[in-house]
Design an enzyme around this catalytic site. Structure first.
Site, PDB file in Angstrom:
ATOM      1  N   ASP A 185      32.128  66.180 -10.960  1.00  0.00           N
ATOM      2  CA  ASP A 185      32.442  64.880 -11.544  1.00  0.00           C
ATOM      3  C   ASP A 185      33.655  65.400 -13.000  1.00  0.00           C
ATOM      4  O   ASP A 185      33.648  66.531 -12.915  1.00  0.00           O
ATOM      5  CB  ASP A 185      31.029  64.515 -12.534  1.00  0.00           C
ATOM      6  CG  ASP A 185      31.348  63.283 -13.295  1.00  0.00           C
ATOM      7  OD1 ASP A 185      32.294  62.438 -13.056  1.00  0.00           O
ATOM      8  OD2 ASP A 185      30.720  63.408 -14.358  1.00  0.00           O
ATOM      9  N   ASP A 205      34.179  63.508 -16.464  1.00  0.00           N
ATOM     10  CA  ASP A 205      33.596  63.420 -17.769  1.00  0.00           C
ATOM     11  C   ASP A 205      32.523  63.991 -18.069  1.00  0.00           C
ATOM     12  O   ASP A 205      31.508  63.632 -17.465  1.00  0.00           O
ATOM     13  CB  ASP A 205      33.475  61.801 -18.439  1.00  0.00           C
ATOM     14  CG  ASP A 205      34.949  61.345 -18.090  1.00  0.00           C
ATOM     15  OD1 ASP A 205      35.822  61.928 -18.308  1.00  0.00           O
ATOM     16  OD2 ASP A 205      35.096  60.109 -17.473  1.00  0.00           O
TER      17      ASP A 205
HETATM   18 MG   LIG Z   1      30.493  62.175 -15.984  1.00  0.00          MG
END
Ligand SMILES: [Mg+2]
Length: 146
Positions: A7, A9
């Site tokens: 991922d 963020d």
């Molecule tokens: Mg995230």
């Protein structure tokens, strides 16, 4: 080779750093919707250890970035590819996937700080970044690397 998705963020990208940089005006205007601020994603720094961790994972796994860009913030879709081109120009070359349905990607591991956008239905193992037993990159690498 096993497949790992990472991922962006709060895993590769230091999102809270960006919030701390915001002016009071922007904070009030976008209260609760900081991810909809135009160009917010472009200049965020990496999370501690994230770039080296991605490189090391790439040596042992077929590694991709799997992120969701906010639907109501078109600049975020541009910012994310620019961020990857700047910080991971080689090991993530053409390996960025932007999706609201992360469960549709087949693979073995998904390193993500949330369960939204299909993460909870992912077919492989969800490594919940930021929570025990994976509070940081060191613990993730200890688990995944030989
Ligand atoms: Mg995230």
């Amino acid at each position: 080779m096993e497949i790992v998705y990472v991922d962006m963020d709060n895993v590769l990208v230091d999102f809270p750093w960006g919030i701390n940089q915001l002016s009071e005006e922007l904070k009030q205007e976008y209260e609760g919707d900081f991810d909809e601020i135009p160009n917010f994603f472009r200049d965020l720094p990496p999370v501690d250890g994230a770039i080296e961790a991605y490189h090391r994972l790439s040596e042992q796994y077929d590694t991709y970035i799997l992120s969701t860009a906010p639907w109501h913030n078109p600049t975020a879709w541009i910012d994310k590819v620019l961020w990857v081109q700047e910080h991971l120009p080689e090991s993530a070359y053409k390996r960025l996937i932007l999706s609201h349905h992360k469960n549709l990607n087949k693979g073995d591991y998904l390193i993500d700080d949330r369960e939204a956008n299909g993460v909870s239905e992912f077919g492989g193992e969800h490594i919940h970044f930021g929570e025990e037993p994976f509070p940081n990159w060191k613990t993730v690498l200890d688990y995944l690397l030989e």
